[in-house]
Design an enzyme around this catalytic site. Structure first.
Site, PDB file in Angstrom:
ATOM      1  N   THR A   1      -1.407  11.277  22.242  1.00  0.00           N
ATOM      2  CA  THR A   1      -0.305  12.134  21.763  1.00  0.00           C
ATOM      3  C   THR A   1      -0.030  11.855  20.285  1.00  0.00           C
ATOM      4  OG1 THR A   1       0.657  12.101  23.967  1.00  0.00           O
ATOM      5  CG2 THR A   1       2.104  12.793  22.180  1.00  0.00           C
ATOM      6  N   CYS A   2      -0.085  10.588  19.927  1.00  0.00           N
ATOM      7  CA  CYS A   2       0.188  10.194  18.535  1.00  0.00           C
ATOM      8  C   CYS A   2      -0.854  10.770  17.588  1.00  0.00           C
ATOM      9  CB  CYS A   2       0.190   8.671  18.420  1.00  0.00           C
ATOM     10  SG  CYS A   2       1.197   7.839  19.645  1.00  0.00           S
TER      11      CYS A   2
END
Ligand code: BEZ
Length: 183
Positions: free
Chosen positions: A54-55
């Site tokens: 996600t990052c």
């Protein structure tokens, strides 16, 4: 969190310096909280780990892409912090081809611990890491705080929404009046 001053810590960064010579011309450089935050209005966001999906796919690249919009709203710098060492953060920055977001390595977790955001992620073999949040910081003081819900150790999920650049921009456009710590 709003109104709190960020903790004074010294970050251990690695900077490129051709004078070092050789195939890996980097040296250590200490950077303090004041070096990053004094006299500036900035956005700081924090995440559980460099290179995580996600990052790497959303949070960091979206802050990078939306940097101009943040600047138009009076934000002078965008910082991404993670409990990762300077070598990992530099490698991630290179992979992400960043030119707008600056990465801050909180390798020992001191800043994250003193901010109250350190959580145990042993369920993923990560050790102690940061809970995901974003904040608007004015001259070292928290002006607005966007924390993902469910702050906890050994969290099974990885909530992402509150701390997204889209949400922070929306709240900046509203004059931050709706910004508040998560319940
Ligand atoms: C993610 O960013 O997708 C992620 C973060 C922490 C653990 C696992 C995944």
């Amino acid at each position: 969190m709003i109104g709190r001053r960020l903790p004074d810590v010294t970050f251990k960064t690695r900077v490129r310096d051709e004078a070092v010579g050789g195939p890996n011309p980097y040296r250590w450089q200490d950077q303090t909280t004041a070096d990053y935050f004094k006299g500036k209005r900035v956005v700081l966001f924090s995440l559980p780990g460099a290179f995580t999906p996600t990052c790497s796919t959303y949070q960091l690249p979206d802050f990078e892409k939306l940097a101009r919009e943040f600047k138009a709203k009076g934000i002078e710098a965008i910082y991404c912090i993670s409990v990762n060492d300077a070598f990992v953060m530099n490698a991630w920055g290179k992979q992400q081809d960043l030119s707008n977001v600056q990465l801050i390595p909180d390798g020992s977790g001191e800043f994250t611990r003193k901010t109250g955001m350190l959580v145990c992620k042993d369920n993923l073999g990560f050790g102690m890491r940061s809970w995901r949040y974003a904040a608007v910081i004015d001259d070292g003081v928290v002006e607005a705080w966007f924390e993902e819900p469910g702050f906890s150790d050994l969290c099974e999920t990885d909530p992402y929404g509150e701390s997204s650049p889209q949400n922070v921009l929306e709240k900046l456009a509203e004059g931050l009046s709706a910004a508040r710590p998560a319940a």
